[in-house]
Design a protein around this motif. Structure first.
Motif, short mmCIF file in Angstrom:
data_model
loop_
_atom_site.label_atom_id
_atom_site.label_comp_id
_atom_site.label_asym_id
_atom_site.label_seq_id
_atom_site.Cartn_x
_atom_site.Cartn_y
_atom_site.Cartn_z
N LEU A 1 -25.86 -28.06 -19.19
CA LEU A 1 -26.54 -27.68 -17.94
C LEU A 1 -27.31 -28.84 -17.35
O LEU A 1 -27.32 -29.03 -16.14
N GLY A 2 -27.96 -29.62 -18.20
CA GLY A 2 -28.69 -30.79 -17.72
C GLY A 2 -27.76 -31.81 -17.09
O GLY A 2 -28.06 -32.39 -16.05
N LEU A 3 -26.60 -32.02 -17.71
CA LEU A 3 -25.61 -32.94 -17.15
C LEU A 3 -25.10 -32.46 -15.80
O LEU A 3 -25.03 -33.21 -14.84
N ALA A 4 -24.73 -31.19 -15.75
CA ALA A 4 -24.15 -30.64 -14.53
C ALA A 4 -25.17 -30.56 -13.41
O ALA A 4 -24.83 -30.75 -12.25
N ALA A 5 -26.41 -30.27 -13.73
CA ALA A 5 -27.43 -30.07 -12.71
C ALA A 5 -28.13 -31.35 -12.27
O ALA A 5 -28.89 -31.32 -11.31
N THR A 6 -27.87 -32.45 -12.94
CA THR A 6 -28.55 -33.69 -12.61
C THR A 6 -28.29 -34.11 -11.16
O THR A 6 -29.18 -34.57 -10.48
N GLN A 7 -27.09 -33.93 -10.71
CA GLN A 7 -26.76 -34.31 -9.34
C GLN A 7 -27.04 -33.17 -8.36
O GLN A 7 -26.54 -33.18 -7.25
N LEU B 1 -16.82 -28.69 -23.58
CA LEU B 1 -17.86 -28.22 -22.66
C LEU B 1 -18.60 -29.39 -22.02
O LEU B 1 -18.82 -29.41 -20.81
N LEU B 2 -18.97 -30.37 -22.82
CA LEU B 2 -19.68 -31.53 -22.26
C LEU B 2 -18.77 -32.38 -21.38
O LEU B 2 -19.22 -32.96 -20.39
N GLY B 3 -17.49 -32.43 -21.71
CA GLY B 3 -16.55 -33.11 -20.83
C GLY B 3 -16.46 -32.43 -19.48
O GLY B 3 -16.44 -33.10 -18.43
N ALA B 4 -16.43 -31.09 -19.48
CA ALA B 4 -16.39 -30.34 -18.21
C ALA B 4 -17.68 -30.54 -17.42
O ALA B 4 -17.65 -30.69 -16.19
N ALA B 5 -18.83 -30.55 -18.12
CA ALA B 5 -20.11 -30.76 -17.43
C ALA B 5 -20.18 -32.16 -16.84
O ALA B 5 -20.68 -32.35 -15.72
N ALA C 1 -18.02 -32.17 -13.76
CA ALA C 1 -18.71 -31.49 -12.66
C ALA C 1 -19.79 -32.39 -12.07
O ALA C 1 -19.98 -32.43 -10.86
N ARG C 2 -20.46 -33.12 -12.93
CA ARG C 2 -21.50 -34.04 -12.45
C ARG C 2 -20.90 -35.12 -11.57
O ARG C 2 -21.41 -35.42 -10.49
#
Length: 192
Positions: A28-34, A164-168, A171-172
């Motif tokens: 979530l942190g990775l995806a929401a950073t941007q 999951l982290l690859g997908a996040a 997305a980022r």
């Protein structure tokens, strides 16, 4: 079932739950950073709150994992090994990676709780530790946990976490390109 086996299962369970929650929080942190675009169904602040709450819940399960590991008499780890790396009597390298991840997560959570009192640059620089924290926890989980090292479901859990982290991350990066495109547009076109 003996109390030793119960403690062993509790230690494994808290490790798995703590790792899964940490992975979800990191994703979530990775995806929401941007600043992923918000919708009327899922506002941006909800992602941030979920990210923080998952991090705190993860920390609680990791603390339970540490306490139960200390209470377990099957292997001697020693309480210092949860603060100081490379002093454990059991799998010193792999336990040290968990120690470093634990130290990093404590630092990130404490500075996040003090975010309003710290300069933004200090908080941001400290938060970058999460990019080291998750891989350390991942390798610790993979090499110390009996489920992952024997080719059981723990290995599949590790692989799922990587997906999951690859997908996040994807997305980022996709959102980053989208944000750059919106920023390059004239204001009247970008905000219709």
């Amino acid at each position: 079932m003996t109390s030793g086996m119960t403690l062993w299962y509790f230690t494994r369970a808290t490790a798995v739950v703590g790792f899964v929650l940490m992975t979800m929080s990191f994703a979530l942190g990775l995806a929401a950073t941007q600043r992923v675009r918000e919708s009327r169904f899922w506002p941006r602040f909800a992602t941030q709150h979920l990210h923080r709450n998952l991090a705190m819940l993860s920390m609680m399960f990791i603390a339970l994992h540490i306490v139960s590991t200390l209470a377990d008499t099957y292997v001697h780890v020693g309480w210092w090994s949860f603060v100081v790396p490379f002093v454990a009597g059991y799998k010193p390298l792999w336990v040290a990676l968990g120690t470093l991840a634990f130290d990093a997560i404590v630092l990130v959570i404490v500075t996040s709780l003090l975010r309003d009192r710290l300069p933004y640059r200090v908080w941001r620089a400290t938060h970058w530790a999460t990019y080291a924290l998750w891989p350390l926890a991942f390798v610790h989980f993979l090499m110390t946990g009996t489920d992952a090292t024997r080719g059981r479901w723990g290995l599949y859990l590790d692989l799922g976490a990587m997906v999951l982290l690859g997908a996040a991350t994807a997305a980022r990066w996709a959102t980053r390109d989208l944000e750059r495109g919106v920023a390059a547009m004239p204001r009247e076109v970008a905000f219709r």
